[in-house]
Design an enzyme around this catalytic site. Structure first.
Site, mmCIF file in Angstrom:
data_model
loop_
_atom_site.group_PDB
_atom_site.id
_atom_site.type_symbol
_atom_site.label_atom_id
_atom_site.label_comp_id
_atom_site.label_asym_id
_atom_site.label_seq_id
_atom_site.Cartn_x
_atom_site.Cartn_y
_atom_site.Cartn_z
ATOM 1 N N CYS A 102 0.840 -1.197 0.000
ATOM 2 C CA CYS A 102 0.000 0.000 0.000
ATOM 3 C C CYS A 102 0.875 1.246 0.000
ATOM 4 O O CYS A 102 1.923 1.291 0.639
ATOM 5 C CB CYS A 102 -0.985 -0.006 1.164
ATOM 6 N N GLU A 103 0.436 2.214 -0.755
ATOM 7 C CA GLU A 103 1.269 3.406 -0.916
ATOM 8 C C GLU A 103 1.196 4.336 0.290
ATOM 9 O O GLU A 103 1.955 5.293 0.373
ATOM 10 C CB GLU A 103 0.919 4.157 -2.206
ATOM 11 N N HIS A 104 0.296 4.060 1.224
ATOM 12 C CA HIS A 104 0.222 4.904 2.416
ATOM 13 C C HIS A 104 1.158 4.435 3.521
ATOM 14 O O HIS A 104 1.683 5.241 4.269
ATOM 15 C CB HIS A 104 -1.216 4.949 2.943
HETATM 16 ZN ZN LIG Z 1 -1.986 1.245 4.115
#
Ligand SMILES: [Zn+2]
Length: 220
Positions: A102-104
């Protein structure tokens, strides 16, 4: 005449400054240093024996996790087109396992993609569909974006009468941190062409992937 070289030199500097900081690829040594910084920041000592090789292992893992940046998804599809004599039913590939990040939070997203399309004279080898998923998965992602990218690339290159993509995945940023909710899976879908405009075609696709996995995905 003397003003001209000065002007172009200033332009060159203006162009070089932002691009150098945003697009120049750091060296492997820079990347390993960054891992050492994170280890120190976490509270450990990157010079202790057990951690000595960790930065190089992490960087090698990153090469695998993010190998998708080195591949053009459209080239993956462009290579194998075949004529199909009159086959005009939907083609579905289910349960394409993928691992993404995930990019977060840069932690794993692990799941399966299901792809269907309604050919218009041309088909693509099924291994290419799996490869397409992999090229997008091996990047920093959000699931919604990845779902749309897979569908849109297939539609753009193969130009079928429609494309359907359903992705279901577990996000480790939900299970190992934050809300700590294991066992939750997120389902995203993108329907293009006939799968969007024709409810029967869409239902057929959804019932095929439901049969394959006994998932109980509601018919849209
Ligand atoms: Zn995430």
């Amino acid at each position: 005449m003397p003003t001209k070289p000065r002007t172009s030199a200033r332009r060159a500097v203006r162009r070089a400054t932002p691009s150098a900081s945003t697009t120049a690829r750091p060296s492997r040594a820079d990347a390993e240093d960054a891992v050492r910084t994170l280890i120190r920041w976490a509270g450990d000592d990157p010079t202790r024996e057990g951690l000595l090789e960790t930065p190089s292992r992490v960087v090698r893992s990153y090469e695998e996790f993010f190998a998708g940046y080195g591949h053009d998804p459209k080239l993956v599809l462009a290579r194998t087109f075949e004529e199909v004599d009159g086959y005009d039913e939907i083609i579905v590939l289910t349960d394409i396992r993928f691992e993404s990040h995930c990019e977060h939070h840069m932690v794993p997203i692990i799941g399966k993609a299901h792809i269907g399309y309604l050919p218009d004279r041309r088909v693509v080898g099924i291994s290419k569909l799996a490869r397409l998923v992999e090229v997008y998965a091996r990047r920093l992602q959000i699931q919604e974006k990845m779902t749309a990218q897979i569908a849109d690339a297939l539609q753009e290159v193969l130009k079928p009468r429609g494309v359907a993509v359903v992705v279901e995945a577990a996000h480790q940023c939900m299970t190992t941190r934050g809300v700590h909710k294991p066992g939750v899976s997120m389902v995203t879908s993108r329907m293009v062409g006939a799968f969007r405009s024709d409810a029967r075609t869409r239902r057929e696709f959804l019932s095929i992937i439901d049969m394959a996995g006994q998932r109980g995905i509601p018919n849209a």
